[in-house]
Enzyme design. Structure first.
Site, mmCIF file in Angstrom:
data_model
loop_
_atom_site.group_PDB
_atom_site.id
_atom_site.type_symbol
_atom_site.label_atom_id
_atom_site.label_comp_id
_atom_site.label_asym_id
_atom_site.label_seq_id
_atom_site.Cartn_x
_atom_site.Cartn_y
_atom_site.Cartn_z
ATOM 1 N N HIS A 198 2.533 1.836 4.791
ATOM 2 C CA HIS A 198 3.677 1.822 5.712
ATOM 3 C C HIS A 198 5.013 1.890 4.977
ATOM 4 O O HIS A 198 5.153 1.387 3.870
ATOM 5 C CB HIS A 198 3.613 0.634 6.684
ATOM 6 C CG HIS A 198 3.737 -0.724 6.063
ATOM 7 N ND1 HIS A 198 4.952 -1.335 5.853
ATOM 8 C CD2 HIS A 198 2.805 -1.609 5.635
ATOM 9 C CE1 HIS A 198 4.759 -2.545 5.339
ATOM 10 N NE2 HIS A 198 3.463 -2.733 5.178
ATOM 11 N N ASP B 58 8.120 0.938 6.329
ATOM 12 C CA ASP B 58 9.140 -0.064 6.634
ATOM 13 C C ASP B 58 8.946 -1.316 5.783
ATOM 14 O O ASP B 58 7.883 -1.552 5.226
ATOM 15 C CB ASP B 58 9.102 -0.437 8.118
ATOM 16 C CG ASP B 58 7.788 -1.108 8.523
ATOM 17 O OD1 ASP B 58 6.717 -0.629 8.086
ATOM 18 O OD2 ASP B 58 7.830 -2.126 9.232
ATOM 19 N N GLU C 47 5.248 -1.149 10.649
ATOM 20 C CA GLU C 47 4.093 -2.042 10.498
ATOM 21 C C GLU C 47 4.510 -3.496 10.609
ATOM 22 O O GLU C 47 3.819 -4.317 11.202
ATOM 23 C CB GLU C 47 3.415 -1.798 9.143
ATOM 24 C CG GLU C 47 2.054 -2.468 8.977
ATOM 25 C CD GLU C 47 2.087 -3.886 8.428
ATOM 26 O OE1 GLU C 47 1.050 -4.560 8.465
ATOM 27 O OE2 GLU C 47 3.160 -4.347 7.962
HETATM 28 ZN ZN LIG Z 1 2.597 -4.526 4.369
#
Ligand SMILES: [Zn+2]
Length: 405
Positions: free
Chosen positions: A78, A80, A173
């Protein structure tokens, strides 16, 4: 390029997700990283590279000739980071040949110490990447991204035979919506791994079952001077509710496979009060029992204080993926063998949380989680080692080799 060099590049791009946002992605800044990744994937000559309007990046490394019928293995990370400790520029610090002792984090006054983080002693001699003590590092999960792209690069450069490889980088996430717009068909994998764990060699497939529980309490407010047998103080009812929960079954009091009730916020006055909990348990049976306990409290409180005083709302969040993985346990067996082949001892702690892999597993893509070499996520003590990242890439390469056999 080594994985850590990619991490340093990505860490400098701030990508906090925003829990309060209702858009998808939750913050525009995630596109800043997504565009760079899209470009990099094209430069690696990956195929089907795309960045969609919800900030999901996809790409494929087609199988070596003759291995097209091998299972398509996916790798997911992920983009973010958490929004805490992420309000200004991130400046990673590199400490070569770390001595395993106290390490001041820049001029922040914070000290990364083996007293708080015991594993630091084992990192002695490695090259440590930390923050300057004022931000997160964002190795969660940019280390995963860096390792996946380094994996692709090494498979290509070293001409390692492999089956179809699918890659995806997801937004949001950290706010729990990382798979909301995940396109399984476009991704095209038969099985996948998230690279979103801690230390290298970690293999995780047992997550919590998780829900939120909200108690809304309505009081009956009259002048305190004439409250005798009339007043219902919602705040006191709220305190009574919490007192009915087992006091040790909290995040502080539990570990490993022990579940908990966690009071995440409370507010109250005489007329109304509110309690927010998250409920976690690996065992489905115990998880259901915890929810039953909460419903019993609601029922008894209403019997005691009058119907409508207490309203409980339970919202399911995610489920333990172990029951999905049980049907394709080769994912775990191969991950263990891959660790051993890379010279790393596999560790398999239960996840005391959830991953995007939980959601994906229940959507039909079995997806355990692998370590990236990072530690102490979500705060200024976050750190990772160059060597741990290299080993994580080596493990992924071994894994790809196993599925190409
Ligand atoms: Zn993570």
């Amino acid at each position: 390029m080594r994985a850590y060099e990619r991490l340093l590049k990505y860490a400098a791009i701030r990508t906090p997700s925003d829990e309060k946002s209702t858009s998808s992605p939750s913050s525009e800044c995630q596109f800043d990283l997504a565009r760079i990744l899209e470009q990099e994937m094209k430069e690696l000559n990956l195929t089907d590279v795309s960045l969609d309007e919800h900030c999901y990046v996809y790409g494929k490394l087609p199988a070596t000739e003759g291995l097209e019928d091998k299972p398509a293995i996916g790798f997911i990370a992920h983009m973010d980071t958490v929004s805490d400790f992420c309000d200004h520029e991130i400046r990673p610090l590199i400490t070569e040949n770390y001595d395993g002792k106290d390490l001041p984090l820049g001029d922040s006054g914070l000290v990364l110490s083996p007293e708080n983080f015991e594993h630091l002693k084992e990192l002695k001699g490695r090259t440590l990447i930390t923050t300057d003590g004022t931000t997160v590092l964002g190795a969660d999960d940019k280390a995963g991204i860096a390792e996946i792209l380094t994996l692709a690069e090494q498979l290509i450069e070293q001409k390692i035979p492999h089956g179809p490889i699918c890659i995806a980088f997801t937004p949001d996430e950290e706010i729990g919506t990382g798979t909301a717009h995940f396109d399984l068909e476009k991704f095209g994998a038969d099985y996948a791994y998230t690279l979103d764990g801690d230390t290298e060699g970690e293999i995780q497939y047992e997550s919590f079952n998780a829900c939120k529980a909200e108690f809304d309490i309505k009081g009956f407010n009259v002048h305190p001077g004439s409250g005798k047998d009339t007043m219902i103080n919602a705040s006191l009812v709220a305190m009574e509710i919490n007192s009915l929960l087992p006091g040790m079954e909290t995040p502080r009091g539990t570990e490993e496979y022990e579940g908990f009730y966690h009071l995440t916020s409370m507010s109250g006055e005489c007329a109304k009060a509110h309690l927010s909990y998250i409920i976690r348990d690996h065992s489905t049976e115990f998880f259901e029992a915890r929810k039953a306990t909460l419903r019993l409290i609601e029922k008894n409180m209403n019997a005691k204080w009058g119907e409508g005083t207490v309203t409980l709302t339970i919202k399911e969040q995610y489920k333990n993926m172990a029951r999905v993985i049980a049907d394709c346990i080769h994912l775990i067996d191969n991950a263990k063998t891959a660790c051993e082949n890379a010279g790393v001892t596999p560790v398999m702690p239960p996840i005391r949380g959830g991953t995007d892999g939980c959601q994906l597993s229940f959507k039909g893509l079995p997806c355990p989680n692998l370590g990236t070499g990072g530690h102490a996520y979500h705060g200024p003590y976050e750190h990772i080692t160059v060597e741990g990242m290299d080993l994580s890439v080596a493990i992924a390469i071994e894994l790809v080799k196993l599925y190409a056999k």
